[in-house]
Enzyme design. Structure first.
Site, mmCIF file in Angstrom:
data_model
loop_
_atom_site.group_PDB
_atom_site.id
_atom_site.type_symbol
_atom_site.label_atom_id
_atom_site.label_comp_id
_atom_site.label_asym_id
_atom_site.label_seq_id
_atom_site.Cartn_x
_atom_site.Cartn_y
_atom_site.Cartn_z
ATOM 1 N N PHE A 118 2.542 -13.947 -35.759
ATOM 2 C CA PHE A 118 1.449 -13.714 -36.704
ATOM 3 C C PHE A 118 0.146 -13.598 -35.918
ATOM 4 O O PHE A 118 -0.233 -14.524 -35.207
ATOM 5 C CB PHE A 118 1.311 -14.827 -37.747
ATOM 6 C CG PHE A 118 0.179 -14.553 -38.704
ATOM 7 C CD1 PHE A 118 0.353 -13.718 -39.794
ATOM 8 C CD2 PHE A 118 -1.079 -15.099 -38.487
ATOM 9 C CE1 PHE A 118 -0.706 -13.428 -40.656
ATOM 10 C CE2 PHE A 118 -2.145 -14.815 -39.345
ATOM 11 C CZ PHE A 118 -1.946 -13.978 -40.431
ATOM 12 N N ASP A 157 -2.387 -15.779 -27.841
ATOM 13 C CA ASP A 157 -3.034 -16.082 -29.123
ATOM 14 C C ASP A 157 -2.997 -17.591 -29.338
ATOM 15 O O ASP A 157 -1.964 -18.167 -29.677
ATOM 16 C CB ASP A 157 -2.304 -15.348 -30.259
ATOM 17 C CG ASP A 157 -2.960 -15.577 -31.621
ATOM 18 O OD1 ASP A 157 -3.781 -16.508 -31.738
ATOM 19 O OD2 ASP A 157 -2.630 -14.825 -32.564
ATOM 20 N N LYS A 167 -9.781 -20.638 -35.330
ATOM 21 C CA LYS A 167 -9.578 -21.776 -36.253
ATOM 22 C C LYS A 167 -10.335 -23.075 -35.908
ATOM 23 O O LYS A 167 -11.391 -23.309 -36.458
ATOM 24 C CB LYS A 167 -8.086 -22.035 -36.422
ATOM 25 C CG LYS A 167 -7.419 -20.901 -37.217
ATOM 26 C CD LYS A 167 -6.073 -21.288 -37.789
ATOM 27 C CE LYS A 167 -5.580 -20.306 -38.824
ATOM 28 N NZ LYS A 167 -4.780 -19.197 -38.321
HETATM 29 C C1 LIG Z 1 -4.761 -17.760 -38.443
HETATM 30 C C2 LIG Z 1 -4.261 -16.975 -37.312
HETATM 31 C C3 LIG Z 1 -4.795 -15.713 -37.006
HETATM 32 C C4 LIG Z 1 -5.812 -15.028 -37.894
HETATM 33 O O1 LIG Z 1 -7.005 -15.726 -37.941
HETATM 34 P P1 LIG Z 1 -8.058 -15.390 -39.125
HETATM 35 O O2 LIG Z 1 -9.235 -16.261 -38.788
HETATM 36 O O3 LIG Z 1 -7.401 -15.746 -40.409
HETATM 37 O O4 LIG Z 1 -8.376 -13.961 -39.018
HETATM 38 C C5 LIG Z 1 -4.323 -15.063 -35.878
HETATM 39 N N1 LIG Z 1 -3.391 -15.624 -35.084
HETATM 40 C C6 LIG Z 1 -2.861 -16.824 -35.356
HETATM 41 C C7 LIG Z 1 -1.846 -17.407 -34.427
HETATM 42 C C8 LIG Z 1 -3.262 -17.543 -36.480
HETATM 43 O O5 LIG Z 1 -2.709 -18.716 -36.766
#
Ligand SMILES: *Cc1c(COP(=O)(O)O)cnc(C)c1O
Length: 406
Positions: free
Chosen positions: A146, A231, A260
């Site tokens: 994701f 990520d 986050k």
């Molecule tokens: C939440 C998340 C995203 C997206 O972040 P947003 O601030 O919602 O755009 C991307 N990668 C990972 C691993 C995430 O958990």
């Protein structure tokens, strides 16, 4: 003319009438938070192990964070990136200190941080192809990944529920199996620019990369001149007991996406890129109006202060041992309902044998807020400063729910 309405409309009614229906929300309106606790509009208290989806890293309304944001809001909030601001400079320094020699770009969300990584990969591919565009741009990602809801993020996210209705995706993404190095290796060709992966897959159900696998990806990238882009949007900023989750594997990536937990609730994202690749970005080829405002950076600096002053990495590491052990005991006691505990530190998934929805409702009823994740998983994401008592309380509530459903 109509007179001003004196009818008080409930929040639920306002949402029903006016808010886009792109979420199946819990029937709960939250109005206040302190530390690990939040209160709803009826005054009921909850232990918040959602943390706004791994965002409220130092809990709700930490006094140091509140003071920093209040002070900055009264000083300078936004100037654009056409000028410098001291907070952005200092935050970049602190992140480089954590990640290694390199440079930082600030944005507002995880998806934007990842877009920046994807653009970095395109620039690297163009350089690899001797300056020719659109020849070397493949990015190899993981199945079940994701990476966000923008077109780049969606295209790197091979999930039907994310992509359905929005195709065609951006070209140039391929997918391999996590913890299976050969499946990544066999997708590499002359047109490949980067490997892009979460250290621990969050949304799809808390699936960690092994240290050996990450070390193997590092070697593959070195051998084929690919960028290793990590990520850390969900697993980073201390959640696993290290500032970045990949630190457990002892590797150094070429670029990192984060967001986050970084702002502790204030929207901020960032991309770090190693010094040797930083010159791929030149004046004019990327930008953002809001990224790196004094206010957002002050909030993030306050989060980093609290993590350091309160020794939260050490605390997460020390306290997750007994907490995980207590969670594993639930697996032993309720094997019909919960079959495993995955993750690291305060990024934990409980593997259930059925849909998590009814469990989340029952947990909420007993005062624990937690989100689900893909594949029948309940996620537990306490703030990094949750107390041992609060961790123990979460296990008690889970135990009561499993016992009642047996
Ligand atoms: C939440 C998340 C995203 C997206 O972040 P947003 O601030 O919602 O755009 C991307 N990668 C990972 C691993 C995430 O958990």
């Amino acid at each position: 003319m109509t007179s001003p309405s004196i009818v008080r409309t409930s929040t639920a009614e306002l949402y029903d009438a006016h808010v886009l229906k792109n979420y199946a929300r819990a029937p709960l309106t939250l109005v206040r938070g302190r530390g690990t606790q939040v209160w709803d509009d009826a005054g009921k208290a909850y232990l918040d192990f959602t943390s706004g989806i791994a965002v409220s890293a130092v809990g709700h309304c930490h006094p140091h964070w509140v003071a920093a944001v209040q002070r900055q809001a009264g000083e300078l909030i936004h100037v654009s990136n056409l000028f410098r601001n001291p907070q952005q400079g200092e935050l970049a320094r602190r992140l480089v200190q954590r990640a290694g020699p390199g440079r930082v770009f600030f944005c507002n969300s995880g998806a934007e941080a990842n877009e920046t990584l994807i653009k970095l990969a395109r620039l690297h591919g163009m350089k690899k192809a001797g300056g020719e565009e659109a020849r070397c741009f493949k990015i190899i990602c993981a199945q079940h990944a994701f990476h966000g809801r923008t077109f780049g993020g969606m295209s790197a996210t091979p999930q039907e529920k994310i992509q359905k209705g929005f195709r065609p995706m951006v070209p140039g993404f391929a997918f391999a199996e996590i913890n299976h190095l050969a499946s990544f290796a066999e997708l590499i060709d002359d047109g490949t620019a980067a490997i892009f992966i979460e250290t621990i897959q969050g949304e799809s159900g808390i699936n960690p990369c092994t240290p050996e696998f990450l070390a193997g990806l590092r070697q593959l990238c070195d051998r084929h001149n690919l960028l290793l882009m990590i990520d850390e949007v969900q697993c980073g900023i201390g959640r696993t007991g290290r500032f970045y989750a990949f630190e457990h594997a002892g590797i150094t990536p070429d670029a990192i996406g984060m967001a986050k937990g970084l702002g502790g609730g204030f929207p901020i994202g960032a991309m770090w890129v190693a010094e040797r690749h930083a010159e791929l970005f030149q004046p004019g080829n990327h930008g953002t109006t809001f990224g790196g405002t004094p206010l957002a950076c002050a909030a993030a600096l306050a989060v980093l202060d609290v993590i350091e002053r309160e020794r939260l990495l050490e605390k997460v590491t020390a306290q997750s041992g007994p907490w995980h052990a207590a969670l594993r005991q639930l697996v032993a006691d309720f094997p019909q309902q919960v079959t495993g505990v995955r993750g690291q530190g305060y990024l934990v998934g409980l593997q259930l044998t059925s849909e998590p929805g009814p469990y989340l409702a029952a947990l909420r009823e007993r005062g624990l807020l937690a989100p689900s994740a893909g594949g029948n998983v309940v996620r537990l994401l306490p703030p990094l400063n949750a107390t041992p008592e609060e961790l123990a309380q979460s296990v008690q509530i889970l135990r009561a729910v499993f016992a009642a459903k047996r």
